[in-house]
Scaffold this motif. Structure first.
Motif, PDB file in Angstrom:
ATOM      1  N   THR A  25      26.830  32.694  50.006  1.00  0.00           N
ATOM      2  CA  THR A  25      27.342  33.531  48.926  1.00  0.00           C
ATOM      3  C   THR A  25      27.579  34.953  49.405  1.00  0.00           C
ATOM      4  O   THR A  25      26.961  35.393  50.337  1.00  0.00           O
ATOM      5  CB  THR A  25      26.405  33.542  47.713  1.00  0.00           C
ATOM      6  N   ALA A  26      28.437  35.680  48.760  1.00  0.00           N
ATOM      7  CA  ALA A  26      28.684  37.087  49.076  1.00  0.00           C
ATOM      8  C   ALA A  26      29.640  37.658  48.070  1.00  0.00           C
ATOM      9  O   ALA A  26      29.976  36.999  47.110  1.00  0.00           O
ATOM     10  CB  ALA A  26      29.228  37.240  50.486  1.00  0.00           C
ATOM     11  N   GLY A  27      30.140  38.850  48.293  1.00  0.00           N
ATOM     12  CA  GLY A  27      31.047  39.443  47.334  1.00  0.00           C
ATOM     13  C   GLY A  27      32.002  40.418  47.964  1.00  0.00           C
ATOM     14  O   GLY A  27      32.079  40.537  49.170  1.00  0.00           O
ATOM     15  N   ASN A  28      32.730  41.099  47.092  1.00  0.00           N
ATOM     16  CA  ASN A  28      33.665  42.129  47.482  1.00  0.00           C
ATOM     17  C   ASN A  28      32.923  43.253  48.183  1.00  0.00           C
ATOM     18  O   ASN A  28      31.852  43.643  47.762  1.00  0.00           O
ATOM     19  CB  ASN A  28      34.295  42.686  46.198  1.00  0.00           C
ATOM     20  N   ASP A  29      33.475  43.807  49.255  1.00  0.00           N
ATOM     21  CA  ASP A  29      32.820  44.907  49.959  1.00  0.00           C
ATOM     22  C   ASP A  29      32.541  46.073  49.028  1.00  0.00           C
ATOM     23  O   ASP A  29      31.485  46.674  49.083  1.00  0.00           O
ATOM     24  CB  ASP A  29      33.688  45.410  51.118  1.00  0.00           C
ATOM     25  N   ASP A  30      33.487  46.397  48.175  1.00  0.00           N
ATOM     26  CA  ASP A  30      33.317  47.541  47.290  1.00  0.00           C
ATOM     27  C   ASP A  30      32.999  47.141  45.856  1.00  0.00           C
ATOM     28  O   ASP A  30      32.791  48.000  45.013  1.00  0.00           O
ATOM     29  CB  ASP A  30      34.554  48.427  47.309  1.00  0.00           C
ATOM     30  N   GLY A  31      32.961  45.866  45.552  1.00  0.00           N
ATOM     31  CA  GLY A  31      32.651  45.392  44.212  1.00  0.00           C
ATOM     32  C   GLY A  31      33.794  45.551  43.233  1.00  0.00           C
ATOM     33  O   GLY A  31      33.669  45.210  42.074  1.00  0.00           O
ATOM     34  N   ALA A  32      34.930  46.072  43.677  1.00  0.00           N
ATOM     35  CA  ALA A  32      36.050  46.294  42.766  1.00  0.00           C
ATOM     36  C   ALA A  32      36.885  45.032  42.630  1.00  0.00           C
ATOM     37  O   ALA A  32      37.098  44.316  43.582  1.00  0.00           O
ATOM     38  CB  ALA A  32      36.942  47.421  43.283  1.00  0.00           C
ATOM     39  N   SER A  33      37.315  44.753  41.428  1.00  0.00           N
ATOM     40  CA  SER A  33      38.232  43.645  41.204  1.00  0.00           C
ATOM     41  C   SER A  33      39.632  44.216  41.088  1.00  0.00           C
ATOM     42  O   SER A  33      39.799  45.421  40.917  1.00  0.00           O
ATOM     43  CB  SER A  33      37.854  42.893  39.934  1.00  0.00           C
ATOM     44  N   LEU A  59      42.364  34.398  53.956  1.00  0.00           N
ATOM     45  CA  LEU A  59      41.596  34.754  52.763  1.00  0.00           C
ATOM     46  C   LEU A  59      40.569  35.838  53.054  1.00  0.00           C
ATOM     47  O   LEU A  59      39.979  35.877  54.124  1.00  0.00           O
ATOM     48  CB  LEU A  59      40.901  33.520  52.189  1.00  0.00           C
ATOM     49  N   GLN A  60      40.356  36.699  52.038  1.00  0.00           N
ATOM     50  CA  GLN A  60      39.415  37.805  52.160  1.00  0.00           C
ATOM     51  C   GLN A  60      38.473  37.806  50.969  1.00  0.00           C
ATOM     52  O   GLN A  60      38.815  37.325  49.886  1.00  0.00           O
ATOM     53  CB  GLN A  60      40.174  39.127  52.209  1.00  0.00           C
ATOM     54  N   GLU A  61      37.286  38.368  51.177  1.00  0.00           N
ATOM     55  CA  GLU A  61      36.305  38.460  50.111  1.00  0.00           C
ATOM     56  C   GLU A  61      36.919  39.133  48.887  1.00  0.00           C
ATOM     57  O   GLU A  61      37.688  40.078  49.013  1.00  0.00           O
ATOM     58  CB  GLU A  61      35.090  39.266  50.565  1.00  0.00           C
ATOM     59  N   GLY A  62      36.597  38.598  47.708  1.00  0.00           N
ATOM     60  CA  GLY A  62      37.073  39.163  46.460  1.00  0.00           C
ATOM     61  C   GLY A  62      38.385  38.583  45.969  1.00  0.00           C
ATOM     62  O   GLY A  62      38.798  38.859  44.853  1.00  0.00           O
ATOM     63  N   GLN A  63      39.056  37.768  46.771  1.00  0.00           N
ATOM     64  CA  GLN A  63      40.310  37.161  46.344  1.00  0.00           C
ATOM     65  C   GLN A  63      40.037  35.886  45.558  1.00  0.00           C
ATOM     66  O   GLN A  63      39.059  35.179  45.809  1.00  0.00           O
ATOM     67  CB  GLN A  63      41.197  36.821  47.538  1.00  0.00           C
ATOM     68  N   CYS A  64      40.934  35.587  44.631  1.00  0.00           N
ATOM     69  CA  CYS A  64      40.857  34.356  43.860  1.00  0.00           C
ATOM     70  C   CYS A  64      42.089  33.518  44.176  1.00  0.00           C
ATOM     71  O   CYS A  64      43.170  34.058  44.413  1.00  0.00           O
ATOM     72  CB  CYS A  64      40.771  34.673  42.374  1.00  0.00           C
ATOM     73  N   GLN A  77      47.391  29.829  46.788  1.00  0.00           N
ATOM     74  CA  GLN A  77      48.023  31.004  46.197  1.00  0.00           C
ATOM     75  C   GLN A  77      46.941  31.993  45.794  1.00  0.00           C
ATOM     76  O   GLN A  77      46.024  31.647  45.050  1.00  0.00           O
ATOM     77  CB  GLN A  77      48.815  30.612  44.949  1.00  0.00           C
ATOM     78  N   VAL A  78      47.035  33.223  46.287  1.00  0.00           N
ATOM     79  CA  VAL A  78      46.113  34.282  45.895  1.00  0.00           C
ATOM     80  C   VAL A  78      46.643  34.891  44.604  1.00  0.00           C
ATOM     81  O   VAL A  78      47.825  35.248  44.517  1.00  0.00           O
ATOM     82  CB  VAL A  78      46.000  35.354  46.995  1.00  0.00           C
ATOM     83  N   ILE A  79      45.776  34.952  43.588  1.00  0.00           N
ATOM     84  CA  ILE A  79      46.173  35.521  42.293  1.00  0.00           C
ATOM     85  C   ILE A  79      45.090  36.486  41.815  1.00  0.00           C
ATOM     86  O   ILE A  79      43.960  36.439  42.301  1.00  0.00           O
ATOM     87  CB  ILE A  79      46.393  34.412  41.231  1.00  0.00           C
ATOM     88  N   PRO A  80      45.419  37.350  40.867  1.00  0.00           N
ATOM     89  CA  PRO A  80      44.397  38.243  40.309  1.00  0.00           C
ATOM     90  C   PRO A  80      43.271  37.419  39.690  1.00  0.00           C
ATOM     91  O   PRO A  80      43.514  36.397  39.040  1.00  0.00           O
ATOM     92  CB  PRO A  80      45.161  39.038  39.243  1.00  0.00           C
ATOM     93  N   CYS A  81      42.047  37.871  39.876  1.00  0.00           N
ATOM     94  CA  CYS A  81      40.891  37.118  39.386  1.00  0.00           C
ATOM     95  C   CYS A  81      40.796  37.091  37.861  1.00  0.00           C
ATOM     96  O   CYS A  81      40.080  36.244  37.318  1.00  0.00           O
ATOM     97  CB  CYS A  81      39.601  37.683  39.985  1.00  0.00           C
ATOM     98  N   ASP A  82      41.515  37.965  37.179  1.00  0.00           N
ATOM     99  CA  ASP A  82      41.473  37.921  35.716  1.00  0.00           C
ATOM    100  C   ASP A  82      42.391  36.840  35.145  1.00  0.00           C
ATOM    101  O   ASP A  82      42.443  36.634  33.941  1.00  0.00           O
ATOM    102  CB  ASP A  82      41.774  39.288  35.100  1.00  0.00           C
ATOM    103  N   GLU A  83      43.085  36.105  36.028  1.00  0.00           N
ATOM    104  CA  GLU A  83      43.880  34.951  35.614  1.00  0.00           C
ATOM    105  C   GLU A  83      43.099  33.682  35.959  1.00  0.00           C
ATOM    106  O   GLU A  83      42.262  33.690  36.868  1.00  0.00           O
ATOM    107  CB  GLU A  83      45.226  34.943  36.339  1.00  0.00           C
ATOM    108  N   PRO A  84      43.354  32.561  35.267  1.00  0.00           N
ATOM    109  CA  PRO A  84      42.644  31.315  35.598  1.00  0.00           C
ATOM    110  C   PRO A  84      42.876  30.927  37.063  1.00  0.00           C
ATOM    111  O   PRO A  84      44.004  30.935  37.541  1.00  0.00           O
ATOM    112  CB  PRO A  84      43.273  30.289  34.653  1.00  0.00           C
ATOM    113  N   HIS A  85      41.774  30.623  37.751  1.00  0.00           N
ATOM    114  CA  HIS A  85      41.833  30.281  39.170  1.00  0.00           C
ATOM    115  C   HIS A  85      40.790  29.219  39.504  1.00  0.00           C
ATOM    116  O   HIS A  85      39.835  29.023  38.761  1.00  0.00           O
ATOM    117  CB  HIS A  85      41.625  31.524  40.036  1.00  0.00           C
TER     118      HIS A  85
END
Length: 172
Positions: A25-33, A59-64, A77-85
């Protein structure tokens, strides 16, 4: 690295608990979406991400993403995380340089890394989670290529159900 040559592994929670294997597990380097970017940058980034088909190695951390990449002909397909993924990239690393460790050992190292990061990102241990963990790990034919030692960890809802937003700190 081509997606076809990159090995993929999907770990359903029941299989992991039964096999007692490791994960990540891990996350975005800066925590920003993407939604936290400035409005102008956010609009441009969202439009660019909507249509960006990538290989797993990009692929990079934080991508959906909309595709798990496990199909014979993946269309990630990389899409914004606020869309269904389908999945969110929550951790990446490179295996140590040197001689290729072998397929089994590369797989084991990827599992160990991903499971080791999972609880910190989601908020519960993988064995107690309802979420699915997937990871990509290196293959020998691309070991010396740029990005050829990459491990990419993804998390998604059980059964492939789409999620919206991040799964960071979801405690699922």
């Amino acid at each position: 690295m081509t997606t076809a040559a990159l090995r993929r592994f999907l770990l359903p929670a029941a299989l992991i608990a039964a096999a007692a294997v490791t994960g990540c597990t891990a996350g975005n380097d800066d925590g920003a979406s993407p939604s936290e970017l400035t409005s102008a940058a956010s609009s441009e980034a969202a439009e660019a991400q909507k249509a960006s088909s990538v290989t797993a190695n990009d692929l990079q951390e934080g991508q959906c993403v909309t595709d798990s990449g496990t199909a014979a002909e993946p269309d990630i397909q990389v899409i914004p995380c606020d869309e269904p993924h389908a999945f969110e990239v929550f951790a990446t690393t490179e295996l140590d340089e040197g001689v290729y460790p072998g397929l089994g050992e590369a797989d084991a190292q990827a599992q160990e890394f991903c499971r080791g990061e999972f609880a910190a990102f989601v908020g519960v241990e993988y064995d107690a989670s309802a979420l699915e963990l997937q990871y990509f790990y290196p293959v020998e034919s691309e070991w010396t290529d740029e990005g050829g030692r990459s491990v990419i960890c993804l998390v998604g809802s059980a059964g492939g159900e789409p999620s919206t937003g991040t799964l960071r700190d979801s405690s699922q």
